[in-house]
Scaffold this motif. Structure first.
Motif, PDB file in Angstrom:
ATOM      1  N   UNK A 238       8.167  -6.140   3.395  1.00 17.39           N
ATOM      2  CA  UNK A 238       8.310  -5.045   4.349  1.00 17.39           C
ATOM      3  C   UNK A 238       8.450  -3.707   3.620  1.00 17.39           C
ATOM      4  N   UNK A 239       9.179  -3.705   2.500  1.00 16.63           N
ATOM      5  CA  UNK A 239       9.358  -2.464   1.737  1.00 16.63           C
ATOM      6  C   UNK A 239       8.019  -1.928   1.250  1.00 16.63           C
ATOM      7  N   UNK A 240       7.132  -2.825   0.816  1.00 12.87           N
ATOM      8  CA  UNK A 240       5.815  -2.386   0.341  1.00 12.87           C
ATOM      9  C   UNK A 240       4.976  -1.850   1.491  1.00 12.87           C
ATOM     10  N   UNK A 241       5.075  -2.491   2.657  1.00 13.46           N
ATOM     11  CA  UNK A 241       4.330  -2.016   3.823  1.00 13.46           C
ATOM     12  C   UNK A 241       4.836  -0.653   4.274  1.00 13.46           C
ATOM     13  N   UNK A 242       6.154  -0.479   4.266  1.00  8.79           N
ATOM     14  CA  UNK A 242       6.732   0.823   4.632  1.00  8.79           C
ATOM     15  C   UNK A 242       6.274   1.889   3.638  1.00  8.79           C
ATOM     16  N   UNK A 243       6.268   1.550   2.355  1.00  7.86           N
ATOM     17  CA  UNK A 243       5.813   2.511   1.348  1.00  7.86           C
ATOM     18  C   UNK A 243       4.360   2.888   1.579  1.00  7.86           C
ATOM     19  N   UNK A 244       3.544   1.917   1.987  1.00  5.77           N
ATOM     20  CA  UNK A 244       2.134   2.219   2.269  1.00  5.77           C
ATOM     21  C   UNK A 244       2.013   3.137   3.482  1.00  5.77           C
ATOM     22  N   UNK A 245       2.800   2.870   4.511  1.00  4.62           N
ATOM     23  CA  UNK A 245       2.796   3.745   5.695  1.00  4.62           C
ATOM     24  C   UNK A 245       3.166   5.173   5.315  1.00  4.62           C
ATOM     25  N   UNK A 246       4.238   5.331   4.544  1.00  4.71           N
ATOM     26  CA  UNK A 246       4.692   6.667   4.168  1.00  4.71           C
ATOM     27  C   UNK A 246       3.691   7.366   3.257  1.00  4.71           C
ATOM     28  N   UNK A 247       3.007   6.595   2.430  1.00  6.84           N
ATOM     29  CA  UNK A 247       1.975   7.186   1.579  1.00  6.84           C
ATOM     30  C   UNK A 247       0.832   7.716   2.424  1.00  6.84           C
TER      31      UNK A 247
END
Length: 284
Positions: A238-247
């Motif tokens: 989930x942390x990686x997906x959130x980071x992708x969203x924010x990017x």
């Protein structure tokens, strides 16, 4: 009065470590070119000495900080009929080194451009990594700031191609840790150090193993990092997906659109990802 026949702009690959990799064609052009644009003029003259070539042409400093300003001078020399040789400190110019702007400007002006192929740290590291070489991408240097680097890697979590990066030795451990967190500790990778030089080393393993190795002690030399692409089915945290969203949001996407696209690609619930992204955005 007829205009002079234009010369040529030539990108020339130089050795990435071992001077014996200098081709006969490179040696000849170093001796014959009327103008040589070098990333570091001292390194150019040191290379010429090692390959026993006397430079007779005019040598110009042409690096990332003055590249845009010197392109006009280089093109004027080509237009006047000169052979202009562009070299970087190591490897092929224009690949993470000066040269791109000169080529683009020469193409736009209709001036002849060619290249002297030769050593490449990207291809050498890829070939020695033991990872798939049929499809790959070159990512250059990762962002220096930790947050930007993490978001950049998050966007690569589902990249199917083998990836090649450059990195400075003092940032290697942090870079590998961020890759591990974004792509997974089990993702295969390799760190290639001092390629073609006396102390050449290629360390292969998982991102988890390589992060531990780099953290244990100081790693020196010029470094390329090769990372295997994502498998057909990849579980992303989930942390990686959130980071992708924010990017994606940082790049200009609306939050809802970014969440929808990332959630669909990852096969997760949009509502939960949206809530996690909002919370992370509030903490940023």
């Amino acid at each position: 009065m007829n205009a002079p026949t234009p010369g040529r702009l030539i990108l020339a690959a130089t050795p990435i470590g071992n001077a014996e990799d200098a081709s006969p064609r490179l040696r000849r052009l170093l001796a014959e070119a009327e103008v040589i644009a070098a990333e570091d003029t001292r390194r150019l003259r040191a290379l010429a000495a090692r390959v026993e070539v006397e430079i007779t042409g005019r040598v110009l400093s042409h690096h990332e900080h003055n590249e845009q300003a010197t392109v006009g001078e280089l093109l004027a020399a080509v237009a006047a009929g000169s052979t202009v040789l562009v070299v970087s400190d190591a490897g092929m110019p224009a690949v993470s080194d000066p040269g791109f702007r000169a080529v683009a400007a020469a193409v736009a002006a209709g001036l002849p451009v060619t290249a002297v192929p030769g050593p490449s740290a990207v291809l050498t590291a890829l070939a020695l990594s033991g990872l798939p070489t049929d499809r790959f991408c070159f990512e250059g240097f990762a962002p220096r700031k930790a947050g930007e680097r993490a978001r950049s890697f998050a966007l690569l979590a589902r990249e199917p191609r083998t990836m090649v990066f450059f990195e400075a030795p003092h940032r290697l451990a942090a870079m590998l840790a961020d890759l591990r967190d974004a792509l997974g500790a089990d993702r295969p990778a390799a760190v290639a150090r001092e390629l073609t030089k006396t102390y050449e080393e290629v360390r292969r393993g998982t991102l988890g193993e390589l992060t531990a190795w780099a953290t244990e002690g100081e790693v020196r030399g010029e470094i390329a990092v090769v990372v295997g692409g994502a498998p057909d089915v990849v579980e992303v945290s989930e942390a990686a997906l959130v980071a992708e969203v924010l990017a994606r949001v940082d790049a200009g996407d609306r939050l809802k659109e970014a969440v929808a696209e990332v959630a669909q690609a990852a096969g997760v619930a949009k509502r939960e990802l949206y809530a996690a992204s909002l919370a992370a955005r509030g903490r940023a």
